[in-house]
Design a protein around this motif. Structure first.
Motif, short mmCIF file in Angstrom:
data_model
loop_
_atom_site.label_atom_id
_atom_site.label_comp_id
_atom_site.label_asym_id
_atom_site.label_seq_id
_atom_site.Cartn_x
_atom_site.Cartn_y
_atom_site.Cartn_z
N LYS A 118 0.87 -1.18 0.00
CA LYS A 118 0.00 0.00 0.00
C LYS A 118 0.90 1.23 0.00
O LYS A 118 1.72 1.41 0.90
CB LYS A 118 -0.89 0.01 1.24
N ALA A 119 0.78 2.07 -1.02
CA ALA A 119 1.68 3.21 -1.17
C ALA A 119 1.01 4.31 -1.96
O ALA A 119 -0.05 4.11 -2.58
CB ALA A 119 2.97 2.77 -1.87
N ASN A 139 13.01 0.17 6.82
CA ASN A 139 13.18 -0.41 5.49
C ASN A 139 12.14 0.12 4.51
O ASN A 139 12.46 0.38 3.34
CB ASN A 139 13.09 -1.94 5.57
N LEU A 140 10.90 0.31 4.98
CA LEU A 140 9.86 0.85 4.10
C LEU A 140 10.19 2.29 3.69
O LEU A 140 9.94 2.69 2.55
CB LEU A 140 8.50 0.80 4.80
N SER A 141 10.77 3.05 4.62
CA SER A 141 11.19 4.42 4.28
C SER A 141 12.32 4.41 3.25
O SER A 141 12.33 5.22 2.33
CB SER A 141 11.64 5.16 5.54
N ALA A 153 10.83 3.62 -0.07
CA ALA A 153 10.12 4.78 -0.63
C ALA A 153 11.09 5.74 -1.30
O ALA A 153 10.83 6.25 -2.40
CB ALA A 153 9.34 5.49 0.47
N LEU A 154 12.23 5.99 -0.66
CA LEU A 154 13.23 6.88 -1.24
C LEU A 154 13.82 6.30 -2.53
O LEU A 154 14.09 7.03 -3.49
CB LEU A 154 14.35 7.14 -0.23
N ALA A 155 14.01 4.98 -2.54
CA ALA A 155 14.54 4.33 -3.74
C ALA A 155 13.56 4.45 -4.91
O ALA A 155 13.96 4.72 -6.05
CB ALA A 155 14.84 2.86 -3.44
N VAL A 199 5.41 4.69 1.47
CA VAL A 199 5.02 3.28 1.55
C VAL A 199 4.40 3.06 2.93
O VAL A 199 5.07 3.23 3.95
CB VAL A 199 6.22 2.34 1.34
N PHE A 200 3.13 2.70 2.96
CA PHE A 200 2.43 2.55 4.24
C PHE A 200 2.55 1.14 4.81
O PHE A 200 2.80 0.96 5.99
CB PHE A 200 0.95 2.89 4.06
N LYS A 201 2.34 0.14 3.95
CA LYS A 201 2.35 -1.24 4.42
C LYS A 201 2.87 -2.17 3.33
O LYS A 201 2.78 -1.86 2.14
CB LYS A 201 0.93 -1.70 4.80
N ALA A 202 3.40 -3.30 3.77
CA ALA A 202 3.74 -4.38 2.85
C ALA A 202 3.26 -5.66 3.51
O ALA A 202 3.96 -6.26 4.33
CB ALA A 202 5.25 -4.42 2.60
N ASN A 203 2.03 -6.05 3.20
CA ASN A 203 1.40 -7.18 3.87
C ASN A 203 1.35 -8.41 2.97
O ASN A 203 1.15 -8.29 1.76
CB ASN A 203 -0.04 -6.84 4.27
N PRO A 204 1.54 -9.59 3.54
CA PRO A 204 1.33 -10.81 2.76
C PRO A 204 -0.14 -10.87 2.33
O PRO A 204 -1.01 -10.26 2.97
CB PRO A 204 1.66 -11.94 3.75
#
Length: 308
Positions: free
Chosen positions: A117-118, A222-224, A227-229, A266-271
């Protein structure tokens, strides 16, 4: 008087009257056309003046109206084609009101899959020359929806879905590829209770909440970083406008720096839901096993105390 030599009425007054009516009609139509030729873009929009008529049709332009422009004469049969001139957001999210697309499904380094979710924020470059290039390159196409001249907002959404969405999804997949599921979501860590199960001397220790918090902070960091990448991949280096390698994926895909000020969150990375359910079951089973082991150890210690 007023009659010809044959006694019939003279045609001169009728001709003069007809000419006067024609002049008045032309003046009236011309005045109405002139009055209706004044236009300005809506608040928050910039516009390209599109030529009308039989000669140029929709292929020509007659000027650029920047955001906040007042009304001015754009010419007979011409019209303004509007484009958003304020910061806009494209949201990838499942089951969220206002989302522009579903969450992005991304395979990770450990073989797991997450749904990301981004959101991406950007602004249309409204430099006059760039606006005309954008209009000619994209504003005259429909993308299986309305034309920009007929429905600016409907066209804009179709443009983003057709041109921006695939490029953004590719950037997210490439940026997340080196990570494991547990790196971006602690709930993916199926082994987080193994240290209790395999503790030296079979002594079961309680789960350390501080350690779990650290795992959460690491995932957020890691999500931050991701996002920068993605930001850098999509936007490139602003100083490298003429260097294709520094232009960014969006500029390369659109063949121009039409979208600027790119920001990514990037808010979430859920399975996926079915995988999350299995993870929860696995962790719950391991938790029960730890509890059972702790109970058996307590029972052994109690009996040993009684024997002593």
């Amino acid at each position: 008087m007023g009659r010809s030599s044959y006694g019939s009425p003279s045609a001169k007054p009728f001709i003069i009257g007809g000419l006067l009516c024609f002049v008045v009609l032309v003046a009236l139509v011309g005045g109405c056309n002139y009055a209706s030729s004044f236009d300005a873009p809506r608040p928050g929009y910039a516009a390209v003046c599109q030529t009308g008529g039989l000669i140029e049709g929709a292929s020509g332009t007659c000027g650029v109206f920047q955001r906040g422009s007042g009304k001015r004469n754009i010419g007979y049969d011409n019209k303004l084609v509007e484009f958003p001139a304020t910061q806009r957001t494209f949201l990838f999210a499942d089951n969220t009101k206002g989302a522009d697309a579903e969450s992005i499904e991304v395979p990770l380094a450990d073989g797991n899959v997450v749904r990301v979710k981004a959101q991406i924020q950007f602004v249309l470059n409204t430099d006059s020359k760039t606006m005309v290039e954008f209009y000619k390159g994209f504003g005259t196409r429909t993308f299986d929806g309305p034309t920009a001249a007929d429905d600016a907002d409907g066209w804009w959404n179709s443009f983003l879905g057709n041109q921006v969405k695939p490029t953004a999804e590719g950037a997210f997949r490439e940026s997340l590829a080196p990570y494991r599921c547990a790196d971006v979501n602690p709930s993916c860590d199926l082994d987080k209770l193994n240290e209790q199960l395999q503790a030296k001397g079979k002594t079961v220790a309680a789960i350390d909440p501080d350690k779990e918090k650290e795992k959460g902070k690491a995932a957020a960091a890691n999500l931050s970083t991701i996002a920068l990448a993605v930001e850098e991949k999509l936007g490139g280096d602003p100083r490298g406008a003429t260097d294709t390698a520094k232009q960014g994926d969006l500029a390369v895909a659109l063949k121009g720096r039409f979208l600027t000020g790119i920001r990514v969150k990037v808010f979430k990375a859920n399975p996926p839901e079915e995988v999350s359910s299995e993870i929860q079951k696995a962790n719950a089973a391991k938790a029960r096993l730890v509890t059972a082991l702790a109970d058996s150890q307590a029972t052994v210690q109690t009996e040993k105390g009684k024997a002593d």
